[in-house]
Structure formats: C-alpha cells, structure tokens
Design an enzyme around this catalytic site. Structure first.
Site, PDB file in Angstrom:
ATOM      1  N   CYS A 172       8.933   7.552   0.173  1.00 30.80           N
ATOM      2  CA  CYS A 172       8.476   6.217  -0.657  1.00 30.80           C
ATOM      3  C   CYS A 172       7.785   6.534  -1.721  1.00 30.80           C
ATOM      4  O   CYS A 172       7.455   7.774  -2.369  1.00 30.80           O
ATOM      5  CB  CYS A 172       7.912   5.258   0.264  1.00 30.80           C
ATOM      6  SG  CYS A 172       6.044   5.894   0.831  1.00 30.80           S
ATOM      7  N   HIS A 217      -0.522  -0.941   0.745  1.00 30.27           N
ATOM      8  CA  HIS A 217      -1.388   0.163   0.433  1.00 30.27           C
ATOM      9  C   HIS A 217      -0.973   0.715  -1.157  1.00 30.27           C
ATOM     10  O   HIS A 217      -0.239   0.074  -1.729  1.00 30.27           O
ATOM     11  CB  HIS A 217      -0.776   1.598   1.034  1.00 30.27           C
ATOM     12  CG  HIS A 217       0.718   1.720   1.050  1.00 30.27           C
ATOM     13  ND1 HIS A 217       1.570   1.118   1.910  1.00 30.27           N
ATOM     14  CD2 HIS A 217       1.329   2.792   0.302  1.00 30.27           C
ATOM     15  CE1 HIS A 217       2.724   1.466   1.635  1.00 30.27           C
ATOM     16  NE2 HIS A 217       2.739   2.566   0.762  1.00 30.27           N
TER      17      HIS A 217
END
Length: 668
Positions: free
Chosen positions: A422, A587
């Site tokens: 990611c 995040h």
C-alpha cells in the site's frame, strides 16, 4: 466486494513519465530543507533583501556597506560596477553553486546504488566535476552525473564481487571508488558541463521568448493537466526548479517557481465544491482546503478534478490567470516554494514581488472558482464516491476466478512469498496481510510467508503481490516478475480463498501449531493501544471528522505531531482506508513518518456508523506506525473483524479495558 487480477504488463506512457518524475523529484525532495535554508538566507542577506529594505525604508540607511557590516559579507554584496565589496564570497552564491547540486548528486548516486553511501560519494564526486566546468548552477548536471556515478559504480563493483582476496577488500573498494570518481569528474568537467550550459542557454531563450511575446501563460495548458495526472513532481522538481534556480541567480527571482506551485487554481476548485458540490465531495472540501492552501499538499484536490474531468478547464484558466498576473507585475520567487503552501510562497517572495505574487494567487483562485462553479451548476449528475475517481475495476463475486487463471498462466513455480503493498505500508496492507496469513496458516501452508510493505520499498523478489486496485499499476512496475492481484477490500476479498487454493495446488501441504498471543503492553507510557486512546461513544458525524477524532487521540497520547493528522487526510484522498465489515483504519502517508514519535493506535466506536465514502464505518482505528510493533495488534483486529461474534463483543464492550481484553484473547 470486487477485485481484479492484473498480470504484469508494459507500463503506459503516463506511468513511465510518472516514474521518471518520481525519480527526479526523489533527488530534490529529501534536500528541500537545504533549499529552504538557502531561500531564507537569500531573502534576508542579499543587497535587495529584507534586512537591506528595512534598513533603507525604516532607518534611512543607504546600501553603503558600513551600515550593514556582517550582513553584506554573508550576502556577498557588490559595488555598482559589479566588483565584490569583500574578499569573501559570502554564503548565498556558494550554497547555490556548490552545496545544493552536490546534495542532489549525492542523493541520486545513493538512490542508484541500493541506498548506499558509496554510491552517494561517487555521485557527489562526479557532480563536482560538472559544477567546476559550468558557468551556471549545475542542478541538471547533478541529476545526470549523480545517478550515473552511483549506477556505474554498482556495475563495476559487480565485476569483481566475491573475487577479492581476503584482507584487500578495503584497499580495492577505496581505490576503485576514487579512480572511477576521478574519471567521472573529468567527464563531468569536459562533457556534461558543456551540455548543460548549452541546454540552459536554449531553455532560457525559450522562456525569454515566451515572456517577451506574452505567451508564458500558455504553459498552463500543459502544466495543469499534468499535475492532475500526478506528474506534478516531474514538472516542478524535474524541470521548472532547475531552470528557475538559474534564472533566480541572474535576476534575483523567477516566475518559473510559480508555474506549478501556485495554490490558487486548486483553491478555487475546492471552494467551488464547498459551495456548489454535493455529498461526500462537499463535506470533505473544507478540510481539503486547509490541507491544500495552508499545508501545501496539492495532491489533495486532484481526485476532485479526476471525478469530474471537465474541471481541468477551470484549473487551466486559473493557472493562466496566475501566470499572467506574475508576468504583468514582474513578480516571482527567490527559491522553490515547497510544499506549495501560501506560507511557503510568501516566505520565498522578495519584497518587491509580494503584491504581484499575492494577487496571482487570489486571481487564479477566483477564476478557477468561477469556472468550476459554473461547470458544477450545469452538471446534474451526483458527485458519487471520490475513490471512484481514480479507478473503476469491478468484477462480480460469483464469477469464475480470474485470479486463478492469471496465476496458472503466469507462473509454474511454487509460491512461497506474498507481499501486501500500500502507499505507506503501515495500516491497510498490514490488515490484509493478517487476514490472508491466517487463511494460509489455517490451510497448513507453513512455508509461505506473508508480509506488508510500502510500494516505494518493494523489490522484485516476491512471488505474489496484492495491492489496492488504485495502486496496482504502480506496484506492478516495482515487481514486474511477480503475479499481481488487485482488490478493493483488504478485509473480505474473495480472492484470498482462491490464492489459498492455488498455493495448495502448487506447494506441499503442511501444518504447524498456532502461536500464542502476545499480551498488549499495559503501561500507559509505552502502550501501542492505551486505554486512554479508546473512545466508545465517538462524536464524529462525517468521515473527515472521524479521522480528526482518531488523529487527536494519537496526538494526545504524545505519539505523533499535529501535522500527522493532516497527512491522514491526504492518505484518505489518495486511497480509501475503509477495510470493510464496518472498519476503517486511517493513517498517514509514507512521507509523514518523521511526524511519528512512537508507534501507537487509537480506537473509536460509533453508535451511529459514519459514512465512509458511501459505506458505514462503525469502528475507526487510527494508526501511527514508527516500526513494526503495531502489526501484532493489527493482526488481532483483522482476525476479529473476520469473525462476527468477535465484532459483536467489541460492539457490546462497556469499558476500554473490555476492548483490550477482547483483543488480548485472540491468537495471531
């Protein structure tokens, strides 16, 4: 939820340009602090700088050297005929001539030689040869000679790798680097410097032609669409910054620094969505404005334009207005404005350009807002999901597996290593890795490893790569020999079962004991998830508010700086952190890692689920990962949200301690 298998493919032109731009910007961005330092020193100490202006306007000083003393030494002041007033050259000129290009050359060499100091040193030596042989600041030369030095040294070292007699390694390594560095320095002095001088002359003539013929605003026709396609770093740091630095050294400022960095066009787009937008786009626009205009993260508005491509017209017209204003007022910046915040723009502007620069931002935003507002008003379609703006790759869950077919057709060897990739390698990929790891473990395939990484850290050593569908193309370029699986739900993708089935066909079956759970750290000062960071009655009513709520808990725990919360919003604008099954794990971006003081997590439960890009989020887990010590807890959370009974236990927990008890009871 749908997912798509993507076999390795040749990169498109846009991806190749994006990769090249990323390569160039990666040499500049780590050294932005040095550029800012040079810009501040220049703004303060040169003869037309702030100190001289204040002394002249307020105290009635002339620019006579005796009034300024040490300031004139630092700024390298000259007499009207150009003769230096001091024997010292000061620090403004040497910094732009030597320090900044050498830093770029060192960084480029280090990048090309597996991030080693050896590659950086040879790159710096090669760059210095180009610096010494040129008559202009050697930024373009540094972007060529630095990587060339690191790459060529790596190839040479491979020739005698494992062939050096014991005890002679240091001798060979030092002399080979010295000799090859000397050769590259001579090449840089005699060839590269001449070429860059020639190219800089041509580029300067082109810019002067555009300015004199009032054509410079037309560059926005190319720059603004390139930005929306995430080529902003390629345009700004790869092309405009080197040319602008040459121009700034000669003229004291350059309009080129504002061709891409002007925050006005993006501000106008976001204001239009705030006033005339609908749904999620309208609700998220105010937060995006702060991130874009104050924080300087322009990427935050790109998805808004990609969602409605016709808005690129507003960006172009706004950009042209800003450039035309700067040309009209003869305004520019002394140094690059990075990030592209209005604060950074004002700091980099010389006193005589403040009015023109400010007007260029205001007028660019105004034109962009008016055009975008008109286009939004005549568009009768709903705004839809922001995440749908970047990619739409859907497949029906009940269809015959395209993954198994791609895997079978792509590789005949066993699968032993799987990586989830990611953007930050911190949250989404860790959750997905935990889910698949548990499935593989349950099936008894103990020899298969499942890890998670940021895309920027990928190496072509994995058998299979899983990534979010919006990032699949980038991941495939980093790992071309691997099989690639794209999913849009890391928590509940049907492709996981297909991957497990394929592993069973290709690999030998095995089984192993389950590991015992590692208890949570309970001391408040060191807890990854402390009781004080658990909220069971969340107050947020929108996605952005929920991100703020989870982020504030991380700040309150002393785990992150306040700037980290802004990066959480930037990450969400790039790729959604909604994991499925009512769980979101916001995040920060990979670039925000320096804002993390220690690893920590926050946990917020909502009685009324928050709308997260059209999906209900009942649990929001904020993540700040400085290392890997949050992964065990993420593994537990991933397993819990794959089990409806465990989710119900979290839903009915009455105290933070009960939440921690549920997490501790799960094996990973």
């Amino acid at each position: 939820m749908a997912s798509t298998a993507i076999p390795p493919a040749r990169a498109g032109a846009r991806v190749r340009v994006q990769q090249f731009g990323t390569f160039l910007s990666n040499m500049v961005l780590p050294n932005i602090g040095a550029f800012i330092a040079w810009g501040l020193i220049t703004a303060l100490f040169i003869q037309t700088g702030w100190i001289a202006l204040i002394g002249d306007k307020i105290f009635g000083f002339s620019t006579a050297v005796h009034h300024y003393g040490f300031v004139s030494v630092l700024g390298g002041w000259t007499a009207p005929d150009g003769t230096p007033l001091h024997t010292s050259a000061g620090i403004v000129g040497p910094m732009i001539t030597y320090l900044l290009p050498l830093l770029i050359g060192y960084t480029g060499g280090r990048m090309m030689y597996d991030n080693t100091i050896r590659g950086g040193v040879v790159g710096a030596i090669a760059t210095f040869g180009a610096i010494a042989g040129a008559s202009v600041p050697m930024f373009m030369g540094a972007m060529v000679m630095g990587p060339l030095g690191g790459w060529s040294m790596k190839k040479l070292d491979a020739l005698w790798s494992h062939k050096i007699r014991p005890g002679f390694e240091m001798l060979v390594n030092n002399f080979s680097a010295g000799i090859w560095g000397m050769i590259l320095a001579l090449f840089g002095f005699g060839v590269a410097a001449r070429f860059v001088d020639w190219f800089s002359t041509i580029a300067s003539n082109v810019v002067e032609y555009l300015v004199h013929h009032h054509l410079l605003p037309l560059t926005s026709v190319f720059i603004e669409p390139a930005k929306i396609l995430f080529l902003n770093n390629a345009v700004n740091h790869g092309v405009l910054t080197p040319l602008g630095l040459d121009q700034a050294q000669q003229n004291g400022k350059s309009v080129l620094f504002l061709l891409e960095a002007n925050p006005g066009p993006g501000l106008g787009i976001l204001l239009a969505f705030w006033v005339f937008g609908k749904g999620v786009a309208k609700a998220s626009a105010p937060g995006a404005i702060l991130i874009h205009f104050i924080g300087g993260i322009h990427e935050i508005y790109f998805p808004y334009v990609l969602m409605k491509p016709r808005l690129v017209v507003a960006c172009i017209l706004g950009g042209m207005t800003g450039v035309a204003t700067n040309v009209l007022f003869n305004s520019g910046l002394r140094s690059p404005a990075s990030p592209g915040s209005i604060i950074a723009v004002w700091i980099a502007a010389p006193p005589g350009s403040l009015v023109g620069v400010t007007l260029s931002v205001i007028l660019a935003a105004t034109v962009s807002f008016l055009v975008a507002s008109f286009l939004l008003k005549i568009d009768r379609k709903d705004d839809g999901d922001l995440m749908a703006a970047t990619a739409q790759m859907e497949a029906n869950k009940g269809k015959k597996s395209s993954v198994a077919g791609a895997l079978a057709g792509t590789r005949s060897s066993a699968i032993h290593s799987i990586v989830f990739a990611c953007d930050a390698g911190m949250g989404s990929s860790a959750m997905g890795a935990s889910v698949l790891r548990q499935k593989i473990k349950t099936a008894g395939h103990d020899t298969v490893t499942v890890v998670n990484k940021a895309i920027s850290d990928l190496t072509d050593t994995f058998d299979l790569v899983v990534s979010h569908q919006d990032l699949a193309e980038r991941a495939s370029q980093k790992t071309p020999s691997a099989v690639h699986v794209a999913v849009d739900n890391f928590m509940a993708s049907p492709r996981y079962d297909e991957i497990v089935e394929l592993i069973g066909q290709a690999n030998a079956n095995g089984s192993g004991p389950s590991s015992e759970p590692v208890p949570l750290v309970e001391e408040p000062s060191g807890a990854v998830l402390a009781a004080s960071s658990i909220v069971l009655d969340g107050r947020a009513r929108s996605r952005d508010d929920a991100i703020d709520e989870a982020g504030r808990l991380l700040v309150a725990a002393g785990a992150v700086d306040e700037s980290y919360v802004a990066s959480m919003h930037a990450r969400e604008a790039s790729v959604s952190t909604f994991m499925g099954n009512g769980l979101a794990i916001p995040h920060g971006t990979n670039e925000a890692k320096p804002s993390i003081r220690r690893t920590a997590m926050s946990f917020v439960r909502y009685a009324d689920p928050v709308e997260w890009n059209g999906k209900p989020a009942e649990f929001v887990v904020g993540i700040a990962g400085a290392g890997d010590d949050h992964l065990a807890l993420l593994s537990r959370i991933a397993k819990i949200f794959s089990d409806s009974e465990q989710v119900e236990a979290l839903r009915t927990a009455a105290t933070p301690e009960e939440v921690m008890s549920v997490l501790d009871a799960v094996k990973v």
